[in-house]
Write a protein that holds these residues in place. Structure first.
Motif, PDB file in Angstrom:
ATOM      1  N   TYR A   1      51.981  52.791  17.651  1.00 32.29           N
ATOM      2  CA  TYR A   1      51.797  51.333  17.743  1.00 32.29           C
ATOM      3  C   TYR A   1      52.914  50.682  18.540  1.00 32.29           C
ATOM      4  CZ  TYR A   1      48.041  51.795  14.440  1.00 32.29           C
ATOM      5  OH  TYR A   1      46.881  52.138  13.843  1.00 32.29           O
TER       6      TYR A   1
ATOM      7  N   VAL B 201      53.298  48.611  26.044  1.00 31.00           N
ATOM      8  CA  VAL B 201      52.543  48.764  27.290  1.00 31.00           C
ATOM      9  C   VAL B 201      52.399  47.468  28.092  1.00 31.00           C
ATOM     10  CG1 VAL B 201      50.213  49.182  28.168  1.00 31.00           C
ATOM     11  CG2 VAL B 201      51.318  50.874  26.726  1.00 31.00           C
ATOM     12  N   PRO B 202      51.951  46.377  27.469  1.00 31.07           N
ATOM     13  CA  PRO B 202      51.764  45.158  28.276  1.00 31.07           C
ATOM     14  C   PRO B 202      53.032  44.727  28.990  1.00 31.07           C
ATOM     15  CG  PRO B 202      50.883  44.858  26.077  1.00 31.07           C
ATOM     16  CD  PRO B 202      51.596  46.157  26.069  1.00 31.07           C
ATOM     17  N   PHE B 203      54.172  44.915  28.322  1.00 28.08           N
ATOM     18  CA  PHE B 203      55.411  44.418  28.922  1.00 28.08           C
ATOM     19  C   PHE B 203      55.881  45.323  30.055  1.00 28.08           C
ATOM     20  CE2 PHE B 203      55.150  42.890  24.591  1.00 28.08           C
ATOM     21  CZ  PHE B 203      55.115  41.536  24.861  1.00 28.08           C
TER      22      PHE B 203
ATOM     23  N   VAL C 109      45.936  41.724  28.831  1.00 29.06           N
ATOM     24  CA  VAL C 109      46.292  42.411  30.078  1.00 29.06           C
ATOM     25  C   VAL C 109      45.033  42.718  30.876  1.00 29.06           C
ATOM     26  CG1 VAL C 109      47.183  44.536  31.038  1.00 29.06           C
ATOM     27  CG2 VAL C 109      48.414  43.390  29.224  1.00 29.06           C
TER      28      VAL C 109
ATOM     29  N   LEU D 235      53.799  46.963  31.911  1.00 24.29           N
ATOM     30  CA  LEU D 235      52.884  46.576  32.992  1.00 24.29           C
ATOM     31  C   LEU D 235      53.355  45.286  33.647  1.00 24.29           C
ATOM     32  CD1 LEU D 235      49.211  47.201  31.867  1.00 24.29           C
ATOM     33  CD2 LEU D 235      50.424  48.130  33.835  1.00 24.29           C
TER      34      LEU D 235
ATOM     35  N   PHE E 126      58.764  34.415  57.926  1.00 28.83           N
ATOM     36  CA  PHE E 126      58.705  35.138  56.662  1.00 28.83           C
ATOM     37  C   PHE E 126      59.703  36.297  56.646  1.00 28.83           C
ATOM     38  CE2 PHE E 126      54.571  33.223  57.383  1.00 28.83           C
ATOM     39  CZ  PHE E 126      54.477  32.448  56.256  1.00 28.83           C
TER      40      PHE E 126
ATOM     41  N   VAL F 276      47.979  44.521  18.748  1.00 31.89           N
ATOM     42  CA  VAL F 276      47.944  45.432  19.888  1.00 31.89           C
ATOM     43  C   VAL F 276      46.684  45.177  20.708  1.00 31.89           C
ATOM     44  CG1 VAL F 276      47.667  47.830  20.544  1.00 31.89           C
ATOM     45  CG2 VAL F 276      49.347  47.186  18.825  1.00 31.89           C
TER      46      VAL F 276
ATOM     47  N   ALA G 227      48.831  30.227  55.489  1.00 38.24           N
ATOM     48  CA  ALA G 227      48.710  31.206  56.564  1.00 38.24           C
ATOM     49  C   ALA G 227      49.021  32.602  56.060  1.00 38.24           C
ATOM     50  CB  ALA G 227      49.654  30.841  57.705  1.00 38.24           C
ATOM     51  N   ALA G 228      50.048  32.704  55.198  1.00 35.90           N
ATOM     52  CA  ALA G 228      50.450  34.020  54.724  1.00 35.90           C
ATOM     53  C   ALA G 228      49.523  34.541  53.636  1.00 35.90           C
ATOM     54  CB  ALA G 228      51.873  33.962  54.185  1.00 35.90           C
TER      55      ALA G 228
ATOM     56  N   TYR H  64      56.953  40.038  61.141  1.00 40.82           N
ATOM     57  CA  TYR H  64      55.759  39.842  60.340  1.00 40.82           C
ATOM     58  C   TYR H  64      54.919  38.663  60.820  1.00 40.82           C
ATOM     59  CZ  TYR H  64      52.815  38.756  56.360  1.00 40.82           C
ATOM     60  OH  TYR H  64      51.746  38.475  55.565  1.00 40.82           O
TER      61      TYR H  64
ATOM     62  N   LEU I   7      61.012  30.342  55.128  1.00 39.78           N
ATOM     63  CA  LEU I   7      59.651  29.973  54.761  1.00 39.78           C
ATOM     64  C   LEU I   7      59.188  28.693  55.449  1.00 39.78           C
ATOM     65  CD1 LEU I   7      57.401  30.942  52.974  1.00 39.78           C
ATOM     66  CD2 LEU I   7      58.244  29.471  51.166  1.00 39.78           C
TER      67      LEU I   7
ATOM     68  N   TYR J 187      42.162  30.846  52.893  1.00 37.97           N
ATOM     69  CA  TYR J 187      42.206  29.600  53.627  1.00 37.97           C
ATOM     70  C   TYR J 187      41.222  28.594  53.056  1.00 37.97           C
ATOM     71  CZ  TYR J 187      43.842  33.228  56.821  1.00 37.97           C
ATOM     72  OH  TYR J 187      44.478  34.307  57.358  1.00 37.97           O
TER      73      TYR J 187
ATOM     74  N   MET K  69      52.186  51.252  22.131  1.00 35.84           N
ATOM     75  CA  MET K  69      51.087  50.404  22.603  1.00 35.84           C
ATOM     76  C   MET K  69      51.543  48.962  22.766  1.00 35.84           C
ATOM     77  SD  MET K  69      48.028  52.109  20.449  1.00 35.84           S
ATOM     78  CE  MET K  69      46.700  50.967  20.724  1.00 35.84           C
ATOM     79  N   MET K  70      52.426  48.543  21.855  1.00 34.92           N
ATOM     80  CA  MET K  70      52.916  47.174  21.978  1.00 34.92           C
ATOM     81  C   MET K  70      53.792  47.011  23.212  1.00 34.92           C
ATOM     82  SD  MET K  70      53.668  46.451  18.025  1.00 34.92           S
ATOM     83  CE  MET K  70      54.254  44.794  17.939  1.00 34.92           C
TER      84      MET K  70
ATOM     85  N   PRO L 157      51.456  36.682  59.636  1.00 36.06           N
ATOM     86  CA  PRO L 157      50.447  36.638  58.580  1.00 36.06           C
ATOM     87  C   PRO L 157      49.066  36.946  59.148  1.00 36.06           C
ATOM     88  CG  PRO L 157      51.286  34.438  59.077  1.00 36.06           C
ATOM     89  CD  PRO L 157      52.122  35.397  59.830  1.00 36.06           C
ATOM     90  N   GLY L 158      48.227  37.515  58.314  1.00 34.21           N
ATOM     91  CA  GLY L 158      46.853  37.738  58.725  1.00 34.21           C
ATOM     92  C   GLY L 158      46.626  39.107  59.340  1.00 34.21           C
TER      93      GLY L 158
ATOM     94  N   ALA M 286      48.008  33.348  62.685  1.00 37.66           N
ATOM     95  CA  ALA M 286      47.482  34.173  61.597  1.00 37.66           C
ATOM     96  C   ALA M 286      45.996  34.459  61.773  1.00 37.66           C
ATOM     97  CB  ALA M 286      47.723  33.476  60.266  1.00 37.66           C
TER      98      ALA M 286
END
Lengths: 318, 583
Positions: free
Chosen positions: A28, A34-36, B21, A38, A284, B14, B114-115, A58, A279, B119, A31-32, A60-61, B135
């Motif tokens: 247990y 696991v979420p953290f 999740v 993740l 980027f 649990v 754009a990133a 870089y 930014l 859109y 299992m408890m 974008p796109g 982009a």
């Protein structure tokens, strides 16, 4: 560690089955967790993939494989920019000041509060002191600018009426005051809140220690020095190391909201720099390079701090 | 005992955590499926586009269609298409917009769009269109306009050439919806502003130079140092929070010294060479005057410290005698003054220049400016319906709907003339925000290709409400009194006319979009940081130190590479002249 190893030796014979036995026993708990695990993976490790951007031009796109690799070009640009060093200086200065003030003052405040005998007063002071924590920085910045204003600002009015100054001071326009203003507002906003954890640690100290000290004739100051402070030492060290890890990532809210063009040389932090020159301009890759630099410095600082404390206190959090 | 009862709880906990999740992951999957679906339909659309062209011509498709829309300019009154004008729009086109407006810095939002790869269907990205083009986020509209947008074609005419992107890439990525066609401006919203009471007190002297401006404020302030509650009156307050710095501090330096508004540059009208405008010696003198204003206490000490909302709050108290700003920038505060009935503390506009040898250039004609416009993204589910929607807005019907509202409700036609009924006009003047929210009049101004002020439709009526007779209806009695004292009917009458200037060949340089990675952009940012620090310093310094600070400022600019930036920018301007002059 050394003391336990011999005892564990016989168990090491069949490590796999031991592990599974333990696993079944604690399923247990696993299992408890696991979420953290993740959560940490998705939000803290997956994004590291994006670091690749710092070494590419870089756009974008386009897909990852269509990007052009440029090596360390963006780091070179970064280290050639005067503004970057200026931002680095501001970041370190403000976070060091914040660290010192935000570390010492809550401890002193917690001890003082702890010594208050009148429960009602203690509660009242504590509540009032942590209220500002719930005010957002946008509002807090408004209050601070208004208080320091030359146009009917409370601070100037007070100083004028006490004849300390002869004409209003432009607090917000003086670059050399900016770091202080940021630190002071941070103290005003967060001290009460940060005190809570120390108060909790103090209340965990057994009252019999104090009783014994009193019987031995220790004064209140001696009690503080020999019982309260050593009692919360572990808490202090952990909090200090954690805050050193955050040293370079102080964010930009305060500086963004309190700053203006006149004090820009003192108010631009690394995060603001990344925002304005990375930014904000659609660069980027450049922004990512700044961020990588940030993380690397943070890790170095964290390990250094931890190393130093390990030497001094023989305790480590890592 | 405890073990027994604890177990179900643990299991439940649990389970819940695991489910949450899974739910998170599930959401992600759905999203990706959706986007895949979208790109699918888009592909289908483009292949079907040609085939369905005639079919849709016959029976207009008015089935409900929701399009997402992002605009860089905020619209605080946006009512989610629930307002009257939008309702009619949806009726006529079937389109509903799911709009989002930029909060904070719009450039960053566009960079994120754009990133991010998700859109909005329709984007108005103003100067940041380059990021979206890079982009591959927006489509070339040349063909769509040609096939499906007769109104847009008719209104823009030859000006369509000014919508082309660059010399190398002559696609149309944005339909120019900011610039107005056949515009003859009637509204003077800039220049220097003075409260009506200040001029009344001074007996309405001529206000042409900064000296005149200074004198009336000084005289008023000497007589009335405080308001009725004992708070100090303020001579001039500047609005220097972030980009407002351009509007209220740096652009006036150009306008008062005979330059036309080309953003951060001054452009030689013959050679089209650009220089960073602060490097003109004339402007040094303008800032010297501001320094002098600060020295004698007429400039608000907090000008460079206050935030925008503090500035507005200050103006709304009515204590600020003079402003150097644009009406749209301080309008909220002025509305508050009007609501409070303090009409003598609202502002008029005056064509102030540094000395009388300069002409105020607010009305220097730019021609059709092209530039900022509206784009359709590659993920738009139905580009054809979208362009038809935009085309409807560009039709006479659409333009009048946006500008005037609904016939019989917001305006009536009397003797062939469009007239706004008195009770509607009263609400426009005194209850503007609520009225705008309800009616939605004006919401689509920057979404539609439009005729400008002064253009008339086939019935001989103006397309917009901004024509002299109508403008005067929006003036308060105090405003009319001031204007009458200057023998003028509108504020524009005080300013030098368009005819006194030669039209610029490149529109306005401030709407040339530069790619973000370009060195000129990066240098531009650096210069801005230097300027925004040095200019306030110079203004707030003691007059004796002004020259030294200014020299340091110039040296800083040189060191940061201002010449390189100017050369780079000159290239962009000359390219645009070339692009626009080739029809």
């Amino acid at each position: 560690m050394k003391a336990i190893t011999p005892a564990m030796k016989p168990e090491l014979k069949k490590p796999a089955s031991r592990f599974w036995a333990k696993f079944r026993q604690q399923k247990y708990l696993y299992m408890m967790a696991v979420p953290f695990v993740l959560w940490a993976f998705v939000f803290s490790y997956l994004p590291l993939w994006g670091w690749m951007m710092a070494f590419q031009k870089y756009k974008p796109g386009k897909s990852f494989f269509e990007q052009k690799w440029v090596g360390l070009q963006y780091f070179r640009e970064l280290f050639q920019d005067e503004q970057f060093f200026n931002a680095l200086r501001n970041t370190l200065a403000m976070s060091l000041m914040g660290l010192l003030a935000g570390f010492i003052i809550p401890i002193l405040f917690a001890i003082l509060l702890n010594e208050v005998r009148l429960q009602v007063l203690k509660r009242f002071v504590q509540t009032v002191s942590y209220l500002p924590h719930f005010v957002s920085w946008v509002v807090a910045a408004g209050i601070i600018t208004k208080m320091l204003s030359t146009d009917n600002g409370a601070v100037n009015d007070l100083l004028l009426s006490l004849h300390i100054i002869s004409e209003p001071v432009q607090f917000m326009a003086k670059g050399n005051l900016f770091w202080g203003i940021v630190t002071a507002s941070d103290v005003w906003k967060e001290t009460g809140w940060n005190t809570i954890i120390y108060l909790a640690a103090i209340s965990g100290i057994g009252p019999e220690l104090y009783e014994a000290a009193r019987v031995d004739g220790a004064s209140r100051l001696q009690q503080v020095r020999n019982i309260t402070l050593p009692g919360i030492r572990a808490t202090i060290v952990i909090l200090l190391i954690i805050s050193i890890g955050h040293l370079i990532s102080i964010g930009f809210e305060k500086q963004f909201l309190l700053g203006n063009n006149l004090v820009r040389d003192y108010s631009q932090t690394l995060d603001l720099y990344a925002l304005n020159y990375g930014l904000g301009m659609g660069r980027f890759s450049f922004g990512t390079a700044i961020n990588i630099f940030n993380s690397v410095v943070s890790v170095i600082l964290l390990f250094t701090a931890n190393g130093i404390f390990k030497k001094i206190t023989k305790e480590s959090i890592i | 005992m405890t073990r027994k009862t604890a177990k179900p709880y643990v299991a439940l906990m649990v389970l819940t955590l695991l489910l949450s999740v899974l739910a998170g992951c599930g959401g992600g999957n759905n999203n990706s499926k959706n986007t895949a679906g979208n790109t699918g339909t888009e592909a289908a659309n483009s292949t079907n586009a040609a085939a369905t062209a005639e079919a849709t011509e016959a029976a207009e498709d008015l089935s409900p269609l929701t399009l997402s829309f992002f605009a860089e300019d905020p619209n605080p009154n946006w009512n989610n298409m629930k307002d009257e004008v939008s309702t009619v729009l949806t009726e006529k086109t079937g389109v509903t917009l799911d709009a989002e407006f930029a909060v904070g810095d719009p450039q960053q939002k566009i960079a994120l769009i754009a990133a991010g790869g998700e859109y909005p269907d329709i984007i108005s990205a103003k100067a940041d269109i380059g990021k979206l083009v890079d982009a591959g986020a927006v489509i070339d509209l040349t063909e769509l306009i040609d096939k499906y947008a007769p109104n847009i074609k008719r209104v823009l005419g030859d000006n369509l050439a000014r919508a082309k992107y660059t010399n190398e890439d002559q696609s149309i990525y944005a339909i120019p919806t900011w610039a107005a066609v056949n515009e003859k401006k009637f509204v003077a919203g800039g220049g220097f502003e003075l409260q009506h009471r200040v001029l009344k007190e001074a007996g309405y002297p001529e206000i042409k130079t900064v000296q005149d401006y200074e004198n009336v404020i000084k005289a008023y302030l000497e007589k009335h140092p405080t308001d009725e509650n004992g708070n100090k009156n303020i001579g001039v307050s500047l609005n220097a929070d972030d980009w407002h710095m351009y509007i209220s501090v740096t652009n006036p330096a150009v306008a008062t010294t005979g330059g036309s508004d080309d953003g951060e540059y001054f452009i030689d009208q013959e050679t089209h060479e650009a220089i960073y405008h602060f490097r003109r010696p004339e402007e040094k003198e303008y800032f010297r005057w501001l320094n002098h204003m600060n020295d004698i206490g007429l400039l608000d000490k907090e000008s460079f410290v206050q935030k925008y909302d503090q500035y507005k709050a200050k103006v709304a108290t009515g204590r600020v005698l003079g402003l150097i700003d644009q009406d749209w920038d301080y309008n909220d505060a002025q509305q508050a003054l009007k609501t409070a009935g303090k009409f003598d503390q609202t502002y008029g506009h005056y064509p102030v220049t540094l000395t009388s040898e300069y002409k105020e250039t607010s009305f220097w004609p730019t021609g059709f400016m092209g530039g900022y416009g509206i784009s359709i993204s590659t993920t738009n589910p139905d580009p054809v319906r979208t362009i038809k929607f935009l085309d409807y807005l560009a039709s006479d019907e659409g333009q009048i709907l946006n500008n005037w509202g609904i016939e019989g409700k917001h305006y009536v036609v009397e003797n062939g003339k469009r007239v706004v009924p008195a009770e509607v006009q009263d609400r426009i003047n005194n209850d503007n925000t609520a009225f705008t929210k309800e009616t939605g009049i004006g919401f689509y101004w920057n979404m539609m290709v439009h005729y400008g002020d002064g253009a008339k439709d086939s019935t001989g009526n103006y397309y917009t409400k901004n024509f002299p007779e109508q403008l005067v209806l929006g003036y308060s009695d105090v405003e009319k009194e001031t204007l009458a004292a200057y023998n003028a009917t509108t504020w524009k009458d005080l300013f030098p006319k368009e005819e006194e200037f030669a039209e610029k060949a490149y529109g306005a340089a401030w709407n040339i979009a530069l790619p973000g990675e370009d060195e000129v952009s990066i240098l531009g940012n650096k210069m801005r940081d230097i300027t925004w620090k040095r200019i306030p310093q110079a203004i707030l310094a003691k007059p004796a130190e002004f020259d030294k600070i200014w020299d340091d400022y110039m040296a800083d600019l040189e060191k940061a590479g201002v010449k390189k930036m100017e050369e780079g920018y000159t290239k962009y301007v000359q390219d645009r002249v070339e692009l626009w002059s080739a029809k």
